[in-house]
Design a protein around this motif. Sequence first.
Motif, PDB file in Angstrom:
ATOM      1  N   GLU A  46       4.279  13.508  10.915  1.00  0.00           N
ATOM      2  CA  GLU A  46       3.454  14.575  11.549  1.00  0.00           C
ATOM      3  C   GLU A  46       2.450  13.610  12.473  1.00  0.00           C
ATOM      4  O   GLU A  46       2.387  13.914  13.744  1.00  0.00           O
ATOM      5  N   GLU A  47       2.053  12.437  12.111  1.00  0.00           N
ATOM      6  CA  GLU A  47       1.171  11.699  13.087  1.00  0.00           C
ATOM      7  C   GLU A  47       1.999  11.428  14.398  1.00  0.00           C
ATOM      8  O   GLU A  47       1.279  11.505  15.643  1.00  0.00           O
ATOM      9  N   GLN A  87       0.927  -1.083   0.095  1.00  0.00           N
ATOM     10  CA  GLN A  87      -0.151   0.008   0.076  1.00  0.00           C
ATOM     11  C   GLN A  87       0.946   1.313  -0.097  1.00  0.00           C
ATOM     12  O   GLN A  87       1.951   1.186   0.633  1.00  0.00           O
ATOM     13  N   PRO A  88       0.484   2.203  -0.556  1.00  0.00           N
ATOM     14  CA  PRO A  88       1.182   3.368  -0.692  1.00  0.00           C
ATOM     15  C   PRO A  88       1.605   3.908   0.828  1.00  0.00           C
ATOM     16  O   PRO A  88       0.587   3.743   1.704  1.00  0.00           O
ATOM     17  N   PHE A  89       2.691   4.787   1.019  1.00  0.00           N
ATOM     18  CA  PHE A  89       2.967   4.844   2.336  1.00  0.00           C
ATOM     19  C   PHE A  89       3.500   6.388   2.477  1.00  0.00           C
ATOM     20  O   PHE A  89       4.533   6.728   1.651  1.00  0.00           O
ATOM     21  N   ASP A  90       2.794   7.212   3.087  1.00  0.00           N
ATOM     22  CA  ASP A  90       3.300   8.939   3.048  1.00  0.00           C
ATOM     23  C   ASP A  90       4.250   9.074   4.286  1.00  0.00           C
ATOM     24  O   ASP A  90       3.369   9.062   5.531  1.00  0.00           O
ATOM     25  N   ILE A  91       5.289   9.074   4.042  1.00  0.00           N
ATOM     26  CA  ILE A  91       6.361   9.119   5.471  1.00  0.00           C
ATOM     27  C   ILE A  91       5.932  10.418   5.918  1.00  0.00           C
ATOM     28  O   ILE A  91       6.194  10.480   7.128  1.00  0.00           O
ATOM     29  N   ASP A  92       5.713  11.619   5.252  1.00  0.00           N
ATOM     30  CA  ASP A  92       5.536  12.834   5.806  1.00  0.00           C
ATOM     31  C   ASP A  92       4.297  12.842   6.809  1.00  0.00           C
ATOM     32  O   ASP A  92       4.305  13.353   7.822  1.00  0.00           O
ATOM     33  N   ALA A  93       3.072  12.257   6.361  1.00  0.00           N
ATOM     34  CA  ALA A  93       1.807  12.096   7.048  1.00  0.00           C
ATOM     35  C   ALA A  93       2.342  11.124   8.279  1.00  0.00           C
ATOM     36  O   ALA A  93       1.760  11.768   9.461  1.00  0.00           O
ATOM     37  N   TRP A  94       3.090  10.350   8.224  1.00  0.00           N
ATOM     38  CA  TRP A  94       3.355   9.468   9.153  1.00  0.00           C
ATOM     39  C   TRP A  94       4.214  10.153  10.376  1.00  0.00           C
ATOM     40  O   TRP A  94       3.810  10.152  11.613  1.00  0.00           O
TER      41      TRP A  94
END
Length: 80
Positions: free
Chosen positions: A74-75, A65-72
């Motif tokens: 941030e979370e 699945q696509p993974f958004d490191i920046d969103a992770w």
Amino acid sequence: MTAKNTSIVLGKPYTDFIYEKVQSGEFATGSEVVREALRQYMHEDAKTMALRSMVQKSVDSGPAQPFDIDAWLEEKFGTE
């Protein structure tokens, strides 16, 4: 665990190797050389089986699945 005598046939390269290990004093008997070789083989076999299991688990989990490191990030850590 009781020991059991087992007869095996080994080729010359193996018997030469065993003889060298016993003559060098690294092992006291040919049986010790063979047991150590089997211990090492069993250890490597266990690692191979564990790796195969991990690969199968990965395959069974489905496509990546696509993974958004920046969103992770941030979370996890928020912005400062």
